[in-house]
Design a protein around this motif. Structure first.
Motif, PDB file in Angstrom:
ATOM      1  N   ALA A  62      -2.505  19.836 -10.161  1.00 45.63           N
ATOM      2  CA  ALA A  62      -2.558  18.255 -10.505  1.00 45.63           C
ATOM      3  C   ALA A  62      -2.734  17.269  -9.370  1.00 45.63           C
ATOM      4  CB  ALA A  62      -1.662  17.900 -11.621  1.00 45.63           C
ATOM      5  N   MET A  63      -3.597  16.158  -9.648  1.00 42.44           N
ATOM      6  CA  MET A  63      -3.432  15.198  -8.787  1.00 42.44           C
ATOM      7  C   MET A  63      -2.173  14.426  -8.915  1.00 42.44           C
ATOM      8  SD  MET A  63      -5.127  13.361  -6.499  1.00 42.44           S
ATOM      9  CE  MET A  63      -6.580  13.898  -6.800  1.00 42.44           C
ATOM     10  N   TYR A  64      -1.486  14.142  -7.725  1.00 40.43           N
ATOM     11  CA  TYR A  64      -0.099  13.839  -7.763  1.00 40.43           C
ATOM     12  C   TYR A  64      -0.108  12.445  -6.900  1.00 40.43           C
ATOM     13  CZ  TYR A  64       2.042  18.142  -8.882  1.00 40.43           C
ATOM     14  OH  TYR A  64       2.495  19.273  -9.664  1.00 40.43           O
ATOM     15  N   SER A  65       0.220  11.367  -7.717  1.00 38.33           N
ATOM     16  CA  SER A  65       0.320   9.978  -7.390  1.00 38.33           C
ATOM     17  C   SER A  65       1.903   9.318  -7.383  1.00 38.33           C
ATOM     18  CB  SER A  65      -0.372   8.987  -7.964  1.00 38.33           C
ATOM     19  OG  SER A  65      -1.863   9.582  -8.301  1.00 38.33           O
ATOM     20  N   CYS A  66       2.182   8.401  -6.264  1.00 39.06           N
ATOM     21  CA  CYS A  66       3.475   7.783  -6.424  1.00 39.06           C
ATOM     22  C   CYS A  66       3.025   6.432  -6.722  1.00 39.06           C
ATOM     23  CB  CYS A  66       4.112   8.047  -4.760  1.00 39.06           C
ATOM     24  SG  CYS A  66       3.118   7.173  -3.747  1.00 39.06           S
ATOM     25  N   ALA A  67       4.104   5.831  -7.273  1.00 36.79           N
ATOM     26  CA  ALA A  67       4.198   4.474  -7.638  1.00 36.79           C
ATOM     27  C   ALA A  67       5.499   3.582  -7.348  1.00 36.79           C
ATOM     28  CB  ALA A  67       3.756   4.368  -9.204  1.00 36.79           C
ATOM     29  N   LEU A  68       5.281   2.541  -7.400  1.00 33.51           N
ATOM     30  CA  LEU A  68       6.241   1.374  -7.072  1.00 33.51           C
ATOM     31  C   LEU A  68       6.513   0.304  -7.896  1.00 33.51           C
ATOM     32  CD1 LEU A  68       6.996   0.156  -3.529  1.00 33.51           C
ATOM     33  CD2 LEU A  68       6.863  -1.549  -5.436  1.00 33.51           C
ATOM     34  N   VAL A  69       7.816   0.025  -8.379  1.00 33.40           N
ATOM     35  CA  VAL A  69       7.823  -1.253  -9.302  1.00 33.40           C
ATOM     36  C   VAL A  69       9.047  -1.733  -8.405  1.00 33.40           C
ATOM     37  CG1 VAL A  69       9.348  -0.161 -10.870  1.00 33.40           C
ATOM     38  CG2 VAL A  69       8.386  -2.013 -11.620  1.00 33.40           C
ATOM     39  N   LYS A  70       8.891  -3.100  -8.385  1.00 29.58           N
ATOM     40  CA  LYS A  70       9.971  -4.099  -7.873  1.00 29.58           C
ATOM     41  C   LYS A  70      10.806  -4.765  -8.919  1.00 29.58           C
ATOM     42  CE  LYS A  70       7.050  -5.543  -3.984  1.00 29.58           C
ATOM     43  NZ  LYS A  70       6.402  -6.627  -3.232  1.00 29.58           N
TER      44      LYS A  70
ATOM     45  N   VAL B 172       9.076   7.963   0.686  1.00 30.82           N
ATOM     46  CA  VAL B 172       9.880   8.869  -0.597  1.00 30.82           C
ATOM     47  C   VAL B 172       9.025  10.242  -0.360  1.00 30.82           C
ATOM     48  CG1 VAL B 172      10.492   7.063  -1.864  1.00 30.82           C
ATOM     49  CG2 VAL B 172       8.481   8.014  -2.243  1.00 30.82           C
ATOM     50  N   TYR B 173       9.769  11.192  -0.672  1.00 31.16           N
ATOM     51  CA  TYR B 173       9.314  12.675  -0.752  1.00 31.16           C
ATOM     52  C   TYR B 173       9.349  13.357  -1.920  1.00 31.16           C
ATOM     53  CZ  TYR B 173       9.802  11.743   4.444  1.00 31.16           C
ATOM     54  OH  TYR B 173       9.708  11.017   5.582  1.00 31.16           O
ATOM     55  N   LEU B 174       8.604  14.261  -2.240  1.00 31.06           N
ATOM     56  CA  LEU B 174       8.653  15.245  -3.213  1.00 31.06           C
ATOM     57  C   LEU B 174       8.819  16.541  -2.797  1.00 31.06           C
ATOM     58  CD1 LEU B 174       9.112  15.066  -6.357  1.00 31.06           C
ATOM     59  CD2 LEU B 174       6.711  15.474  -6.611  1.00 31.06           C
TER      60      LEU B 174
ATOM     61  N   LYS C 208       5.756  20.069   0.195  1.00 33.73           N
ATOM     62  CA  LYS C 208       6.433  18.769   0.320  1.00 33.73           C
ATOM     63  C   LYS C 208       5.598  17.519   0.338  1.00 33.73           C
ATOM     64  CE  LYS C 208      10.503  16.453   2.586  1.00 33.73           C
ATOM     65  NZ  LYS C 208      11.467  16.676   3.731  1.00 33.73           N
ATOM     66  N   LEU C 209       5.454  16.799  -0.756  1.00 31.02           N
ATOM     67  CA  LEU C 209       4.695  15.535  -0.629  1.00 31.02           C
ATOM     68  C   LEU C 209       5.346  14.264  -0.262  1.00 31.02           C
ATOM     69  CD1 LEU C 209       3.135  15.837  -4.288  1.00 31.02           C
ATOM     70  CD2 LEU C 209       2.323  16.942  -2.158  1.00 31.02           C
TER      71      LEU C 209
ATOM     72  N   GLN D  33       0.778  -1.328  -0.106  1.00 32.15           N
ATOM     73  CA  GLN D  33       0.078   0.110   0.008  1.00 32.15           C
ATOM     74  C   GLN D  33       0.966   1.165  -0.056  1.00 32.15           C
ATOM     75  OE1 GLN D  33      -2.748  -0.371   3.290  1.00 32.15           O
ATOM     76  NE2 GLN D  33      -4.203  -1.409   2.031  1.00 32.15           N
ATOM     77  N   LEU D  34       0.315   2.177  -0.941  1.00 27.60           N
ATOM     78  CA  LEU D  34       1.202   3.522  -0.793  1.00 27.60           C
ATOM     79  C   LEU D  34       0.238   4.731  -0.485  1.00 27.60           C
ATOM     80  CD1 LEU D  34       3.110   3.174  -4.291  1.00 27.60           C
ATOM     81  CD2 LEU D  34       3.968   2.485  -2.037  1.00 27.60           C
ATOM     82  N   VAL D  35       0.755   5.434   0.432  1.00 26.40           N
ATOM     83  CA  VAL D  35      -0.275   6.467   0.752  1.00 26.40           C
ATOM     84  C   VAL D  35       0.447   7.682   0.660  1.00 26.40           C
ATOM     85  CG1 VAL D  35      -1.445   7.275   2.719  1.00 26.40           C
ATOM     86  CG2 VAL D  35      -1.359   4.862   2.534  1.00 26.40           C
ATOM     87  N   GLU D  36      -0.129   8.554  -0.024  1.00 23.02           N
ATOM     88  CA  GLU D  36       0.454   9.947  -0.300  1.00 23.02           C
ATOM     89  C   GLU D  36      -0.234  10.919   0.605  1.00 23.02           C
ATOM     90  OE1 GLU D  36      -0.146   8.373  -4.559  1.00 23.02           O
ATOM     91  OE2 GLU D  36      -1.196   8.454  -2.689  1.00 23.02           O
ATOM     92  N   SER D  37       0.532  12.032   1.005  1.00 21.64           N
ATOM     93  CA  SER D  37      -0.004  13.181   1.675  1.00 21.64           C
ATOM     94  C   SER D  37       0.851  14.370   1.451  1.00 21.64           C
ATOM     95  CB  SER D  37       0.180  12.952   3.292  1.00 21.64           C
ATOM     96  OG  SER D  37       1.656  12.468   3.593  1.00 21.64           O
TER      97      SER D  37
END
Length: 125
Positions: A92-100, A79-81, A19-20, A3-7
């Protein structure tokens, strides 16, 4: 399942900063790539930042280079932005994603395994 949760999204005036954060429910291994994406209404999703190899490498789209900085806290699986000098076109709507399991790295077109729900960023002029 990860699960990835942005804030950290919100409303800010042009020239301001936000700072996201993207918190992962699992450890971010060195073979995991994290990406930041954004999508404005009526526009295609745009990849804006990558961070991988434990945070040692980053890559930025030209649209944000020099203004946005991605970072990683391995102890917090987050992780932060950092977004500076924000412009109305950053709205915009900002999203994070993960690839293994990345071998030689990743790019915005990688087959991302998990996505967060997104956080809205609105920049007013």
């Amino acid at each position: 399942q990860v699960q990835l949760v942005e804030s950290g999204g919100g409303s800010v005036q042009a020239g301001g900063s936000l700072k996201l954060s993207c918190a992962s429910s699992s450890y971010i291994y060195s073979t995991t790539c994290m990406g930041w994406f954004r999508q404005a209404p009526g526009k295609e999703r745009e990849g804006i930042a990558l961070i991988y190899y434990g945070g040692s490498l980053t890559y930025y789209a030209d649209s944000v280079k020099g203004r946005f900085t991605a970072s990683q806290d391995n102890a917090k699986n987050t992780v932060y932005l950092q977004m500076n000098s924000l412009k109305p076109e950053d709205t915009a709507m900002y999203s994070c994603a993960l690839v293994k399991g990345i071998g030689n790295g990743c790019d915005f077109g990688s087959r991302w395994d998990y996505w967060g729900q997104g956080t809205q960023v609105t920049v007013s002029s």
